[in-house]
Write an enzyme that holds these catalytic residues in place. Structure first.
Site, PDB file in Angstrom:
ATOM      1  N   PHE A   1      47.817  48.795  50.104  1.00 24.89           N
ATOM      2  CA  PHE A   1      46.994  47.791  49.435  1.00 24.89           C
ATOM      3  C   PHE A   1      46.666  46.704  50.442  1.00 24.89           C
ATOM      4  CE2 PHE A   1      45.599  47.013  45.104  1.00 24.89           C
ATOM      5  CZ  PHE A   1      45.873  48.238  44.506  1.00 24.89           C
TER       6      PHE A   1
ATOM      7  N   GLN B   1      40.072  33.843  42.861  1.00 25.24           N
ATOM      8  CA  GLN B   1      39.847  35.046  43.671  1.00 25.24           C
ATOM      9  C   GLN B   1      38.698  35.916  43.155  1.00 25.24           C
ATOM     10  OE1 GLN B   1      42.777  38.567  43.704  1.00 25.24           O
ATOM     11  NE2 GLN B   1      42.912  37.720  45.750  1.00 25.24           N
TER      12      GLN B   1
ATOM     13  N   HIS C   1      37.367  39.588  43.516  1.00 30.18           N
ATOM     14  CA  HIS C   1      37.763  40.903  44.009  1.00 30.18           C
ATOM     15  C   HIS C   1      36.522  41.539  44.632  1.00 30.18           C
ATOM     16  CE1 HIS C   1      39.184  44.991  44.139  1.00 30.18           C
ATOM     17  NE2 HIS C   1      40.358  44.652  43.663  1.00 30.18           N
TER      18      HIS C   1
ATOM     19  N   LEU D   1      36.265  46.435  37.253  1.00 32.30           N
ATOM     20  CA  LEU D   1      36.973  46.572  38.519  1.00 32.30           C
ATOM     21  C   LEU D   1      37.040  48.009  39.017  1.00 32.30           C
ATOM     22  CD1 LEU D   1      38.575  44.621  40.381  1.00 32.30           C
ATOM     23  CD2 LEU D   1      40.610  45.712  39.454  1.00 32.30           C
TER      24      LEU D   1
ATOM     25  N   GLU E   1      41.519  48.193  44.236  1.00 32.51           N
ATOM     26  CA  GLU E   1      41.713  48.282  45.675  1.00 32.51           C
ATOM     27  C   GLU E   1      42.424  49.581  46.045  1.00 32.51           C
ATOM     28  OE1 GLU E   1      42.843  44.331  47.002  1.00 32.51           O
ATOM     29  OE2 GLU E   1      44.164  45.314  48.442  1.00 32.51           O
TER      30      GLU E   1
ATOM     31  N   ARG F   1      41.594  40.198  49.990  1.00 35.63           N
ATOM     32  CA  ARG F   1      40.396  40.171  49.155  1.00 35.63           C
ATOM     33  C   ARG F   1      39.416  39.063  49.496  1.00 35.63           C
ATOM     34  NH1 ARG F   1      43.605  41.571  43.576  1.00 35.63           N
ATOM     35  NH2 ARG F   1      43.882  43.744  44.145  1.00 35.63           N
TER      36      ARG F   1
ATOM     37  N   HIS G   1      38.034  37.551  39.520  1.00 40.55           N
ATOM     38  CA  HIS G   1      39.161  38.421  39.200  1.00 40.55           C
ATOM     39  C   HIS G   1      40.453  37.711  38.826  1.00 40.55           C
ATOM     40  CE1 HIS G   1      41.386  42.121  39.268  1.00 40.55           C
ATOM     41  NE2 HIS G   1      42.171  41.716  40.244  1.00 40.55           N
TER      42      HIS G   1
ATOM     43  N   ARG H   1      45.658  35.666  46.411  1.00 39.66           N
ATOM     44  CA  ARG H   1      46.729  36.600  46.026  1.00 39.66           C
ATOM     45  C   ARG H   1      46.519  37.956  46.685  1.00 39.66           C
ATOM     46  NH1 ARG H   1      47.185  40.714  42.195  1.00 39.66           N
ATOM     47  NH2 ARG H   1      45.249  40.230  41.093  1.00 39.66           N
TER      48      ARG H   1
HETATM   49  C1  LIG Z   1      40.869  44.887  35.710  1.00 41.70           C
HETATM   50  C2  LIG Z   1      42.088  44.283  36.332  1.00 41.70           C
HETATM   51  C3  LIG Z   1      42.907  45.046  37.143  1.00 41.70           C
HETATM   52  C4  LIG Z   1      44.051  44.493  37.717  1.00 41.70           C
HETATM   53  N1  LIG Z   1      44.849  45.276  38.505  1.00 41.70           N
HETATM   54  C5  LIG Z   1      45.997  44.756  39.002  1.00 41.70           C
HETATM   55  C6  LIG Z   1      46.909  45.569  39.741  1.00 41.70           C
HETATM   56  O1  LIG Z   1      46.713  46.757  39.935  1.00 41.70           O
HETATM   57  N2  LIG Z   1      48.032  44.995  40.217  1.00 41.70           N
HETATM   58  C7  LIG Z   1      48.313  43.682  40.027  1.00 41.70           C
HETATM   59  O2  LIG Z   1      49.359  43.225  40.475  1.00 41.70           O
HETATM   60  N3  LIG Z   1      47.471  42.888  39.306  1.00 41.70           N
HETATM   61  C8  LIG Z   1      46.336  43.401  38.796  1.00 41.70           C
HETATM   62  N4  LIG Z   1      45.504  42.598  38.069  1.00 41.70           N
HETATM   63  C9  LIG Z   1      45.937  41.229  37.730  1.00 41.70           C
HETATM   64  C10 LIG Z   1      46.954  41.292  36.615  1.00 41.70           C
HETATM   65  O3  LIG Z   1      46.733  42.416  35.820  1.00 41.70           O
HETATM   66  C11 LIG Z   1      46.903  40.049  35.726  1.00 41.70           C
HETATM   67  O4  LIG Z   1      46.986  38.923  36.533  1.00 41.70           O
HETATM   68  C12 LIG Z   1      48.085  40.055  34.775  1.00 41.70           C
HETATM   69  O5  LIG Z   1      48.139  41.266  34.065  1.00 41.70           O
HETATM   70  C13 LIG Z   1      48.084  38.889  33.810  1.00 41.70           C
HETATM   71  O6  LIG Z   1      49.172  39.059  32.939  1.00 41.70           O
HETATM   72  P1  LIG Z   1      49.664  37.911  31.974  1.00 41.70           P
HETATM   73  O7  LIG Z   1      50.880  38.438  31.288  1.00 41.70           O
HETATM   74  O8  LIG Z   1      49.776  36.660  32.717  1.00 41.70           O
HETATM   75  O9  LIG Z   1      48.476  37.749  30.933  1.00 41.70           O
HETATM   76  P2  LIG Z   1      47.592  38.812  30.118  1.00 41.70           P
HETATM   77  O10 LIG Z   1      48.020  40.207  30.287  1.00 41.70           O
HETATM   78  O11 LIG Z   1      46.187  38.467  30.416  1.00 41.70           O
HETATM   79  O12 LIG Z   1      47.913  38.415  28.630  1.00 41.70           O
HETATM   80  C14 LIG Z   1      47.549  37.160  28.077  1.00 41.70           C
HETATM   81  C15 LIG Z   1      48.070  37.093  26.683  1.00 41.70           C
HETATM   82  O13 LIG Z   1      47.881  35.800  26.166  1.00 41.70           O
HETATM   83  C16 LIG Z   1      47.341  35.874  24.872  1.00 41.70           C
HETATM   84  N5  LIG Z   1      46.559  34.666  24.634  1.00 41.70           N
HETATM   85  C17 LIG Z   1      45.688  34.053  25.446  1.00 41.70           C
HETATM   86  N6  LIG Z   1      45.171  32.967  24.853  1.00 41.70           N
HETATM   87  C18 LIG Z   1      45.736  32.887  23.635  1.00 41.70           C
HETATM   88  C19 LIG Z   1      45.605  31.998  22.548  1.00 41.70           C
HETATM   89  N7  LIG Z   1      44.779  30.952  22.578  1.00 41.70           N
HETATM   90  N8  LIG Z   1      46.336  32.224  21.449  1.00 41.70           N
HETATM   91  C20 LIG Z   1      47.165  33.280  21.371  1.00 41.70           C
HETATM   92  N9  LIG Z   1      47.328  34.154  22.369  1.00 41.70           N
HETATM   93  C21 LIG Z   1      46.624  33.949  23.490  1.00 41.70           C
HETATM   94  C22 LIG Z   1      46.515  37.133  24.883  1.00 41.70           C
HETATM   95  O14 LIG Z   1      46.326  37.621  23.572  1.00 41.70           O
HETATM   96  C23 LIG Z   1      47.400  38.052  25.709  1.00 41.70           C
HETATM   97  O15 LIG Z   1      48.373  38.663  24.912  1.00 41.70           O
HETATM   98  C24 LIG Z   1      44.365  43.140  37.481  1.00 41.70           C
HETATM   99  C25 LIG Z   1      43.553  42.374  36.662  1.00 41.70           C
HETATM  100  C26 LIG Z   1      42.415  42.930  36.101  1.00 41.70           C
HETATM  101  C27 LIG Z   1      41.550  42.050  35.259  1.00 41.70           C
END
Ligand SMILES: Cc1cc2nc3c(=O)[nH]c(=O)nc-3n(C[C@H](O)[C@H](O)[C@H](O)COP(=O)(O)OP(=O)(O)OC[C@H]3O[C@@H](n4cnc5c(N)ncnc54)[C@H](O)[C@@H]3O)c2cc1C
Length: 585
Positions: free
Chosen positions: A115, A242, A244, A254, A257, A288, A357, A399
């Site tokens: 990566f 960031q 991507h 997306l 990578e 990135r 991203h 990141r």
């Molecule tokens: C398409 C994509 C691919 C990615 N691939 C990778 C990868 O391969 N490797 C890597 O390390 N990272 C990757 N990332 C980044 C990583 O996936 C995210 O940064 C990470 O999953 C975020 O997780 P989180 O638990 O912080 O929030 P999230 O998984 O975004 O969850 C947020 C939660 O908060 C809740 N929420 C938000 N606002 C409210 C509200 N007002 N009231 C109630 N609930 C709320 C939502 O319902 C949800 O349950 C990727 C991101 C994307 C978008």
């Protein structure tokens, strides 16, 4: 209606659920999510989650830590980075033991892939000299986030967590530096609920929806960051956003990578592998921020390809990898190219463009996920944050790929542990008798307003202008324009109305509330970007093209001021082992 829990976790993505798994069943724990937990954005993560397991080749956590510091353009706090990279190996084994189905190598061990920015020294005697790519990212084909989220969801159900799905949190109840609960409404009925808690953890994910082209799901509206900001607490380093490099052209979906990790190559209109000119050592596997700038530079200098709609793209070629490798390791993302662009990746290159991203900034915390109330490091009692909405800061200015899923499980667990410690002596605080009235008023106003402004119009204007004036490249002029635009959009927001006046699953209402959050996220980003007069990581100021360690080895803390420009303060970066060096790849 008042609901009482020892712990309330807002967000059911990887960070929220990993924290929930840590809370023993003798404490009551609620997880609130605006979508069904398994629809959280974590489930869309594709490429992997990294740790120096050395399953494919020799590696160690110090290599990982150095890469993360360098990748962050020296803005990451090195104490936090050390915590994360040391703990990574344990965290991956733990996920495996929880039942996460990783892809395997020939020996049956967890497989690892390349990566961007993950390297090791070419010569062991010269650790910070020339570095070559290393296979450090563990994965499950290109569905790593999906299986991680399902695994954590299963384990939190086992742990008897109470879920409130499709509840939208609107307000943080905080007084005199202590946190007492949150207010939410049930999207199905529009009924308001007050959640009283001894400890609250925000794990509300990112805010990519601030920009027009984004990889983020529709729910990525930065609600948690906005709630904290509105409650008078600062947001940290929000100017570091960031892009991507490889989003599907026009759509932003997306293309992980992992495609380049497996050997995919970026090409311009002449078929040239242009990354040779920008990062001669690691080429397509540069971090990135660098690859995104390289793509936009190619396009600006006329080496992009003009699409039918007048916008430009470059190409990501994976066709030489062969059908077998593509079908086994990159099935999902190549499927997207077929479905959405009608391109057959086994035979032809995929049109791509940079896509918004990941938020490196967010709610400031210490390594135990305790939320900071100021740049001096004082904490808010009972309030925690983890995952993308938080800023620890392990990602600094940029990141590295696969460090986010790692951040979720390392800091989600640490947040859970810190809460358990806190609960030993914590108690409920008495709620103000008006608790919830602000939310009630906000919702009633939206229902009764006959304003002439439309949510979708303000949102589209915000997303378009953020893309132009606060995207990959920034200038004083553009940011000034964006500041004026934000003032205008905030004024217009006061005059919005919603068409749907029903109480049942009112998505108009949800989108109106999300728009306010987007505007506040954008404010913190734009003012931070205006203030920071240097280029570092993902923040590129064309008028200040160099990194300025003399003046800017510091984090930005932005405080909201009612109807005024926000106030900006600073906190020094924590440097332990690695002194800033020029960032070359
Ligand atoms: C398409 C994509 C691919 C990615 N691939 C990778 C990868 O391969 N490797 C890597 O390390 N990272 C990757 N990332 C980044 C990583 O996936 C995210 O940064 C990470 O999953 C975020 O997780 P989180 O638990 O912080 O929030 P999230 O998984 O975004 O969850 C947020 C939660 O908060 C809740 N929420 C938000 N606002 C409210 C509200 N007002 N009231 C109630 N609930 C709320 C939502 O319902 C949800 O349950 C990727 C991101 C994307 C978008």
């Amino acid at each position: 209606m008042i609901k009482k829990f020892d712990v309330v976790i807002v967000g059911a993505g990887g960070a929220g659920l990993r924290a929930a798994v840590e809370i023993p069943a003798n404490y009551s724990c609620a997880v609130i999510s605006k979508v069904f937990p398994s629809r959280s954005h974590t489930g869309t993560a594709q490429g992997g989650v990294c740790a120096a397991l050395s399953n494919m080749e020799e590696d160690n956590w110090e290599n990982h830590a150095f890469d993360t510091v360098k990748g962050s353009d020296y803005l990451g706090d090195q104490d936090s980075i050390e915590v994360m990279c040391r703990d990574a190996i344990r965290a991956i084994i733990e996920l495996e033991h929880m039942g996460m189905p990783f892809s395997r190598n020939d020996e049956g061990k967890i497989a690892q892939r390349n990566f961007g920015g993950h390297t090791k020294p070419a010569d062991a005697n010269d650790p910070y000299g020339k570095r070559i790519p290393v296979k450090r990212s563990c994965y499950s084909a290109d569905r790593t986030g999906h299986v991680m989220l399902q695994t954590l969801f299963d384990n939190s159900i086992k742990n008897q967590v109470t879920f409130f799905s499709e509840y939208f949190v609107t307000e943080l109840l905080m007084e005199d530096g202590v946190c007492k609960g949150v207010v939410a409404f049930d999207i199905a009925t529009s009924e308001i609920h007050i959640f009283q808690a001894k400890a609250i953890l925000f794990a509300t994910g990112g805010n990519g929806r601030v920009f027009r082209i984004t990889s983020n799901a529709h729910v990525g509206t930065g609600d948690g960051m906005a709630l904290v900001y509105r409650a008078g607490l600062p947001l940290e380093d929000m100017e570091f956003y960031q892009f991507h490099p490889t989003g599907l052209w026009k759509l932003g979906i997306l293309v992980s990578e992992a495609a380049r990790g497996e050997g995919g190559i970026l090409k311009n209109k002449d078929g040239e592998r242009f990354m040779v000119r920008y990062a001669p050592t690691v080429m397509d596997l540069a971090p990135r921020d660098m690859v995104s700038r390289a793509i936009i530079t190619e396009i600006r200098e006329g080496r992009g390809i003009r699409g039918s709609d007048g916008t430009d793209y470059v190409l990501l070629d994976v066709s030489h990898l062969g059908k077998e490798v593509i079908d086994e390791k990159l099935p999902e993302i190549t499927g997207f190219a077929r479905t959405y662009l009608g391109v057959e990746p086994t035979k032809e290159p995929i049109p791509i463009q940079p896509t918004a991203h990941y938020a490196m900034g967010g709610i400031p915390t210490n390594v135990n996920c305790e939320v900071l109330m100021n740049e001096n490091g004082d904490i808010v009692k009972g309030l925690y944050a983890a995952g993308e909405c938080a800023c620890v800061s392990v990602h600094g200015g940029n990141r590295l790929g696969t460090n986010s899923l790692l951040d979720l499980v390392v800091f989600g667990r640490r947040g859970g542990k810190a809460i358990c410690e806190f609960l030993k002596t914590a108690d409920f605080y008495e709620l103000d008798k008006n608790a919830g009235s602000k939310t009630n008023e906000m919702i009633q106003n939206l229902f009764s307003s006959n304003g002439t402004e439309k949510v979708v119009e303000i949102r589209t204007e915000l997303q378009n202008t953020m893309m132009e004036d606060c995207g990959v490249f920034r200038t004083e002029e553009g940011l000034q324009r964006m500041i004026s635009k934000l003032k205008e959009l905030r004024e217009r927001y006061k005059n919005i109305s919603i068409q749907d006046k029903s109480k049942v699953f009112n998505t108009d209402l949800v989108e109106a509330l999300e728009l306010e959050n987007l505007l506040q996220n954008a404010e913190a980003t734009v003012y931070g970007a205006f203030e920071r007069k240097e280029s570092r990581g993902a923040h590129t100021r064309e008028d200040y093209p160099k990194r300025d360690d003399q003046n800017w080895m510091k984090h930005t803390f932005v405080y909201r001021k009612e109807d005024q420009d926000p106030e900006i303060k600073f906190k020094p970066v924590v440097v332990t082992r690695y002194q800033p060096m020029e960032r070359k790849y």
